[in-house]
Design a protein around this motif. Structure first.
Motif, mmCIF file in Angstrom:
data_model
loop_
_atom_site.group_PDB
_atom_site.id
_atom_site.type_symbol
_atom_site.label_atom_id
_atom_site.label_comp_id
_atom_site.label_asym_id
_atom_site.label_seq_id
_atom_site.Cartn_x
_atom_site.Cartn_y
_atom_site.Cartn_z
ATOM 1 N N ALA A 64 0.624 -1.296 -0.088
ATOM 2 C CA ALA A 64 0.007 -0.540 0.094
ATOM 3 C C ALA A 64 1.106 1.607 -0.537
ATOM 4 N N GLY A 65 2.117 1.289 0.735
ATOM 5 C CA GLY A 65 2.848 2.325 0.772
ATOM 6 C C GLY A 65 3.540 2.685 -0.206
ATOM 7 N N ILE A 66 3.554 1.772 -1.655
ATOM 8 C CA ILE A 66 3.918 1.916 -2.702
ATOM 9 C C ILE A 66 3.217 3.083 -3.918
ATOM 10 N N GLY A 67 1.906 2.416 -3.674
ATOM 11 C CA GLY A 67 0.469 3.268 -4.422
ATOM 12 C C GLY A 67 0.968 2.949 -5.478
ATOM 13 N N ASP A 68 0.939 4.024 -6.427
ATOM 14 C CA ASP A 68 1.038 4.235 -8.138
ATOM 15 C C ASP A 68 2.761 4.007 -7.886
ATOM 16 N N ALA A 69 3.431 4.410 -7.115
ATOM 17 C CA ALA A 69 4.788 4.663 -7.957
ATOM 18 C C ALA A 69 5.234 3.843 -8.804
ATOM 19 N N PRO A 70 6.142 4.226 -10.058
ATOM 20 C CA PRO A 70 6.872 3.507 -10.984
ATOM 21 C C PRO A 70 7.928 2.567 -9.818
ATOM 22 N N VAL A 71 7.469 1.127 -10.435
ATOM 23 C CA VAL A 71 8.901 0.255 -10.066
ATOM 24 C C VAL A 71 10.107 0.389 -10.913
#
Length: 230
Positions: A64-71
């Protein structure tokens, strides 16, 4: 953004990868059962407590803490194996071996699918020479699971190809995981050259990640020089 997720980062090669790669990324999420040391030293690092052996992990909540961030970099480095003869291993532990080595890999990659596509970078799966044909290992659960890792890498590569995500399976042999990153001479001396320093595998991962988007390294097989069963 060059965010990274490293699964299995509490010790050994996973810890070495975390220590080496955190400075290269804007943010780095590390999954492990125990908190790895780099989290306390780097403001870019974020620890997610996770038991990879457990069935039914709630991956959406974990990420959840990553959200929509690109990896841009997803590394799966986790492994447990049986230390006794197949018929003496607890049956439920065979399930844990598969969960850690393979099932959690598939589930975590599935949960991060959108992020990985947005990142358009690299997936690196740490396999093992035990996952190669006729390697000679009698660790049935571990060998089966690592064969699965190679199969997953091949299929994930085709799946993510339209998104320009490169998938590499790196299969190392015997490693000196008892010697920390930055002490390769100690590792060679302590094990008489029979186990590779983690520095060498970290260097190979760095190389894969440094290549242009036009290049995909499918597989790397890296036995120790004195490994004779590969």
């Amino acid at each position: 953004m060059t965010n990274a997720v490293i699964v299995g980062a509490s010790r050994g090669l996973g810890l070495a990868l975390a220590e080496a790669l955190i400075p290269d990324h804007d943010r780095c999420w590390l999954l492990s059962r125990e908190e790895p040391e780099p989290v306390r030293r780097h403001e870019k690092a974020h620890w997610i407590r996770c038991d990879l052996a457990a069935a039914g992990n709630d991956w959406e909540s974990l990420f959840a803490g990553i959200g929509d961030a690109p990896v841009r970099t997803f590394i799966y480095n986790a492994g447990v194996w049986e230390r006794d003869r197949f018929d003496r291993v607890r049956r439920d532990f065979l399930g844990e071996i598969v969960n850690v080595n393979l099932t959690s890999l598939l589930e975590s990659a599935h949960a991060l699918h959108h992020n990985i596509v947005r990142g358009g970078g690299n997936i690196v799966l740490i396999g093992s020479t035990c996952g190669l044909e006729n390697e000679g290992s009698s660790g049935v659960g571990y060998t089966a699971a690592k064969f699965g890792v190679r199969g997953a890498a091949h299929s994930l590569r085709e799946h993510f190809r339209p998104a320009n995500v490169r998938v590499t399976c790196l299969s190392p042999g015997s490693m000196a995981t008892d010697v920390p990153l930055g002490e390769p001479e100690t590792a060679v001396e302590r094990h008489g050259g029979a186990r590779m320093p983690v520095d060498d595998i970290v260097a190979l991962v760095r190389c894969v990640l440094s290549l242009s988007p036009a290049t995909c390294v499918k597989e790397l097989t890296v036995p120790a020089t004195k490994d004779t069963d590969v």
